[in-house]
Write a protein that holds these residues in place. Structure first.
Motif, short mmCIF file in Angstrom:
data_model
loop_
_atom_site.label_atom_id
_atom_site.label_comp_id
_atom_site.label_asym_id
_atom_site.label_seq_id
_atom_site.Cartn_x
_atom_site.Cartn_y
_atom_site.Cartn_z
N PHE A 113 36.56 55.08 30.57
CA PHE A 113 35.90 55.12 29.27
C PHE A 113 36.44 56.27 28.43
N ALA A 114 36.65 57.41 29.06
CA ALA A 114 37.23 58.56 28.35
C ALA A 114 38.65 58.25 27.88
N PHE A 115 39.37 57.46 28.67
CA PHE A 115 40.72 57.03 28.30
C PHE A 115 40.69 56.27 26.97
N PHE A 116 39.78 55.31 26.85
CA PHE A 116 39.68 54.54 25.60
C PHE A 116 39.21 55.42 24.45
N GLU A 117 38.29 56.33 24.71
CA GLU A 117 37.87 57.26 23.66
C GLU A 117 39.05 58.09 23.16
N ALA A 118 39.88 58.53 24.09
CA ALA A 118 41.04 59.34 23.71
C ALA A 118 42.00 58.53 22.84
N LEU A 119 42.21 57.28 23.19
CA LEU A 119 43.08 56.43 22.37
C LEU A 119 42.53 56.30 20.96
N TRP A 120 41.25 56.00 20.86
CA TRP A 120 40.64 55.81 19.54
C TRP A 120 40.72 57.08 18.70
N ASP A 121 40.37 58.21 19.30
CA ASP A 121 40.39 59.48 18.56
C ASP A 121 41.80 59.84 18.11
N ALA A 122 42.81 59.37 18.84
CA ALA A 122 44.20 59.66 18.49
C ALA A 122 44.76 58.66 17.48
N GLY A 123 43.96 57.68 17.07
CA GLY A 123 44.40 56.74 16.05
C GLY A 123 44.90 55.41 16.57
N GLN B 41 63.12 55.97 32.80
CA GLN B 41 64.34 56.34 32.09
C GLN B 41 64.36 55.82 30.65
N TYR B 42 63.45 54.90 30.32
CA TYR B 42 63.36 54.40 28.96
C TYR B 42 62.27 55.12 28.16
N CYS B 43 61.49 55.95 28.83
CA CYS B 43 60.30 56.54 28.20
C CYS B 43 60.53 57.98 27.79
N ARG B 44 59.86 58.39 26.74
CA ARG B 44 59.92 59.78 26.31
C ARG B 44 59.13 60.68 27.28
N TYR B 45 58.19 60.05 27.99
CA TYR B 45 57.33 60.80 28.91
C TYR B 45 56.70 59.81 29.87
N SER B 46 56.57 60.19 31.14
CA SER B 46 55.87 59.34 32.11
C SER B 46 55.13 60.25 33.08
N ALA B 47 53.92 59.82 33.47
CA ALA B 47 53.12 60.66 34.36
C ALA B 47 52.04 59.82 35.02
N GLU B 48 51.51 60.34 36.13
CA GLU B 48 50.39 59.72 36.81
C GLU B 48 49.13 60.52 36.52
N LEU B 49 48.04 59.83 36.20
CA LEU B 49 46.74 60.48 36.05
C LEU B 49 46.21 60.78 37.44
N LYS B 50 45.99 62.05 37.76
CA LYS B 50 45.57 62.42 39.11
C LYS B 50 44.11 62.84 39.19
N THR B 51 43.48 62.97 38.04
CA THR B 51 42.06 63.28 37.96
C THR B 51 41.55 62.84 36.61
N GLY B 52 40.26 62.59 36.52
CA GLY B 52 39.70 62.17 35.25
C GLY B 52 39.32 63.31 34.33
N VAL B 53 39.21 64.53 34.86
CA VAL B 53 38.65 65.61 34.05
C VAL B 53 39.58 66.06 32.93
N ASN B 54 40.86 65.68 32.98
CA ASN B 54 41.76 66.03 31.88
C ASN B 54 42.45 64.79 31.30
N GLN C 282 43.46 64.99 27.62
CA GLN C 282 44.64 65.83 27.39
C GLN C 282 45.91 65.09 27.79
N MET C 283 45.86 64.35 28.88
CA MET C 283 47.04 63.61 29.34
C MET C 283 47.41 62.50 28.36
N VAL C 284 46.41 61.80 27.85
CA VAL C 284 46.68 60.75 26.86
C VAL C 284 47.31 61.35 25.61
N ASN C 285 46.78 62.45 25.15
CA ASN C 285 47.31 63.05 23.92
C ASN C 285 48.66 63.71 24.14
N ARG C 286 48.89 64.21 25.34
CA ARG C 286 50.23 64.73 25.63
C ARG C 286 51.25 63.60 25.57
#
Length: 680
Positions: free
Chosen positions: A97-107, A229-242, A245-249
């Motif tokens: 749910f926080a993931f979707f909130e982050a997307l919305w807040d980021a536009g 190799q096609y992405c500007r950034y790639s990462a795994e979400l390892k916890t929900g508490v940030n 920040q990970m979505v916006n990064r």
């Protein structure tokens, strides 16, 4: 006992079985039979938390648990497991749910999804968002194919410069994105991709633990490397508490030049994790901004342009900024005789109604050979050395957000200087210098300048006349792509947006569409054929959404022009189902030349006199015999609700196009299968 892996009071308790520590402090995976990382999925696991634990009569009891907490029968050999039969608090706030909130807040206003077994918490969050956050939650668009999903997000982002998101299913869904991620990367389209990963527990230790056979089959060593190799950034979400920040990064990378796709993934357990609701300061996550040129570079380039007899500007992506075409017009009006060539075809970079327009040519144009000063501005392939080269004494300046082309193993061009700089800022600097320095103004005025301007106007007229001559219908009643596109330009609304994937016919399309408005021409950014189906839907969805935000009823008219081979690549079964499901009417023009002609062209460039040169399309396996019913495919996918026609005679063309346009303006998608003659 090991510490409790919990984040909020509402989540069910468990205690993990101790694991024997390895005697090896550090290893490299390359030397090991097995390598993995153990990690708690939440930071809060490292301290005692108030939580709900299962009591021994089957009810949940609130209490405090810590690493030394003791209860009856609680030993190191017994695990506390979550139970799928215990009701979950509907008010719970999860990583998803926080993931979707982050997307919305980021536009991010739209998420294009293809869901699977890794998405239970994603689905819960979508239902919760629809019920509790109407108008403040991304719109979910179901896409039966990942290529279409990514292409829709790409098209949306290309039109608006606002990143959108895609959610796909573990490794296989990520692989399904392959060609579309390439397009987003090469075309500088900002898109965030999220995929679940196979659950990281298998005995019920956490909510989200493995429950299905497929969870073992889809467990891969490093899923993000499929597209990293096609992405500007790639990462795994390892916890929900940030997670925010990970979505916006990730989005910060996607939005910073050169823009492009980013990739996040997370296990079911992490996405199911309950966390405390929180917000972040959105203005702290703006994209990185580039500056302009050094002062010395501005002077050098301005002097070269002012003193040039045959100046040329080559671009590919400059039109991504809708203000740039007008700025390049101002530059062409200041430097009389300057010509502007597009060798990318990605955007409308320079209007076709200006005499400096050389149109779209893929790195092979006479002006490249004759120019004495060349500005390469935001362009990946200014010329193809085996086909066309600048003259030896040409002064060449390369200005780009990525002049080194860091993701291209082989790239270099001859240039006096290269600058990493923003295109708009750079052109503004050059213009200001040309228009304010008396010595430069004197060079740009007078008889020689007037002669260059007159010659430019004459050559432009010759170019337009030649295009018109080539676009005439054939004497046998057939027509080519040029004539078809000239008719489309005549009949469609003036501000039509053209989503083009015409491959070998692209130059004929561009010559005759002759776009003049910013954002009016959007071409596939890379070589992943099949972009335009989803791309056109994304463009139309974006245009409609932006229009409604401004109080309008609907956006601009959108036309997809696609080759027959690319049409099949576009997964039309998904494209036209989505068009019907979400009321996204577009006009599709299929250029039916009975096969893939691009491989023949490639063959002839290398083996002009080889065995294949005289072979038929059937002999070299690029023919479509029998020809599919392209319009019929679309109609079937939309449950019959598509305007579908085929035309192969000039006498019928205008009537069919008029009726197709009328159908789209009335809200119905239309597909016209146009049999076109080759080479015109």
């Amino acid at each position: 006992m090991p510490p409790l892996m919990r984040a909020t009071p509402r989540q069910r308790a468990f205690q993990a079985v101790p694991v024997a520590a390895s005697g090896v402090s550090a290893t490299r995976q390359g030397y090991c039979r097995f390598a993995s990382s153990f990690q708690h999925p939440v930071d809060a696991a490292l301290r005692p938390r108030k939580t709900c634990v299962p009591s021994f009569n089957g009810r949940r009891t609130a209490g405090f648990l810590s690493s030394n907490h003791n209860t009856p029968n609680n030993t190191s050999s017994i695990q506390r497991k979550w139970s799928s039969t215990v009701a979950v608090d509907p008010k719970m706030y999860t990583t998803s749910f926080a993931f979707f909130e982050a997307l919305w807040d980021a536009g991010v206003t739209h998420v294009f999804v293809n869901l699977g077994s890794d998405h239970p918490s994603i689905i819960e969050a979508m239902v919760k968002g629809a019920r509790e956050k109407k108008g403040q939650f991304p719109q979910i668009i179901t896409c039966p194919n990942e290529m279409v999903a990514m292409s829709m997000a790409d098209g949306y982002a290309r039109l608006t410069n606002k990143p959108q998101a895609v959610i796909v299913h573990v490794d296989v869904g990520t692989q399904g994105l392959g060609a579309a991620v390439h397009n987003s990367s090469a075309g500088r389209a900002p898109v965030l991709v999220f995929a679940g990963i196979s659950p990281i527990t298998q005995e019920g230790e956490l909510r989200g633990s493995r429950t299905e056979f497929i969870h073992w089959i889809q467990d891969v060593p490093d899923q993000k490397q499929i597209v990293a190799q096609y992405c500007r950034y790639s990462a795994e979400l390892k916890t929900g508490v940030n997670v925010k920040q990970m979505v916006n990064r990730a989005l910060q990378f996607a939005k910073s030049a050169p823009q492009g796709p980013v990739y996040l993934c997370g296990s079911r357990e992490v996405m199911e994790q309950e966390i405390e609701p929180y917000n972040i300061q959105q203005d702290e996550w703006d994209p990185v901004e580039l500056g302009g040129l050094p002062d010395s570079a501005v002077s050098k380039i301005a002097e070269a342009l002012a003193g040039a007899e045959s100046p040329l500007l080559i671009t590919g992506y400059a039109g991504r900024n809708p203000e740039m075409p007008a700025k390049l017009v101002e530059l062409a009006n200041t430097v009389k005789g300057l010509r502007v060539l597009d060798t990318g075809g990605s955007d409308m970079c320079f209007p076709a109604n200006h005499p400096a327009w050389l149109g779209l040519r893929y790195g092979n144009e006479e002006a490249i050979k004759t120019a004495d000063t060349i500005i390469v501005l935001d362009c990946d392939v200014p010329w193809i050395p085996t086909q066309c080269k600048p003259r030896e004494d040409a002064k060449i300046f390369h200005i780009d957000v990525d002049p080194l082309k860091q993701v291209m193993p082989l790239f270099y061009i001859k240039a006096q200087a290269r600058y990493r700089a923003d295109a708009m800022a750079s052109v503004n600097q050059i213009l200001a210098t040309l228009q304010s320095h008396d010595s430069l103004k004197a060079k740009l005025a007078g008889g020689e300048s007037d002669k260059r301007w007159s010659a430019l106007q004459a050559s432009y007229k010759d170019r337009i006349d030649a295009i018109a001559m080539r676009s005439k219908p054939l004497e046998n009643g057939e027509f080519g792509t040029g004539h078809l596109c000239a008719k489309l330009r005549e009949l469609c609304p003036e501000d039509t947006i053209w989503a083009v994937e015409a491959v070998t016919n692209t130059l004929f399309v561009h010559d005759n569409i002759q776009p003049t408005k910013p954002g009016q021409w959007i071409n596939c950014g890379g070589g992943g054929l099949g972009w335009s189906g989803g791309g056109a839907l994304g463009v139309k969805l974006a245009s409609d959404h932006e229009a409604k935000l401004k109080g309008g009823r609907q956006g601009k008219f959108v036309v997809q022009i696609v080759g027959d081979g690319s049409f099949l690549f576009s997964v039309p079964g998904s494209v036209y189902w989505i068009a019907k499901r979400y009321d996204i009417p577009i006009l599709t023009i299929v250029l039916n030349n009975k096969g893939w002609n691009a491989p023949r062209r490639s063959l002839l460039l290398v083996h002009p006199d080889g065995l294949g040169a005289g072979a038929t399309n059937d002999d070299i396996h690029i023919a479509f015999n029998p020809s599919p019913d392209y319009a019929g495919i679309a109609k079937a996918a939309a449950g019959g609700d598509v305007f579908a026609e085929r035309v192969d005679q000039t006498a019928d063309l205008e009537d069919v196009l008029k009726r197709a346009i009328q159908a789209v303006q009335g809200g119905q998608t239309a597909v016209v299968d146009c049999k076109v003659a080759s080479g015109c």
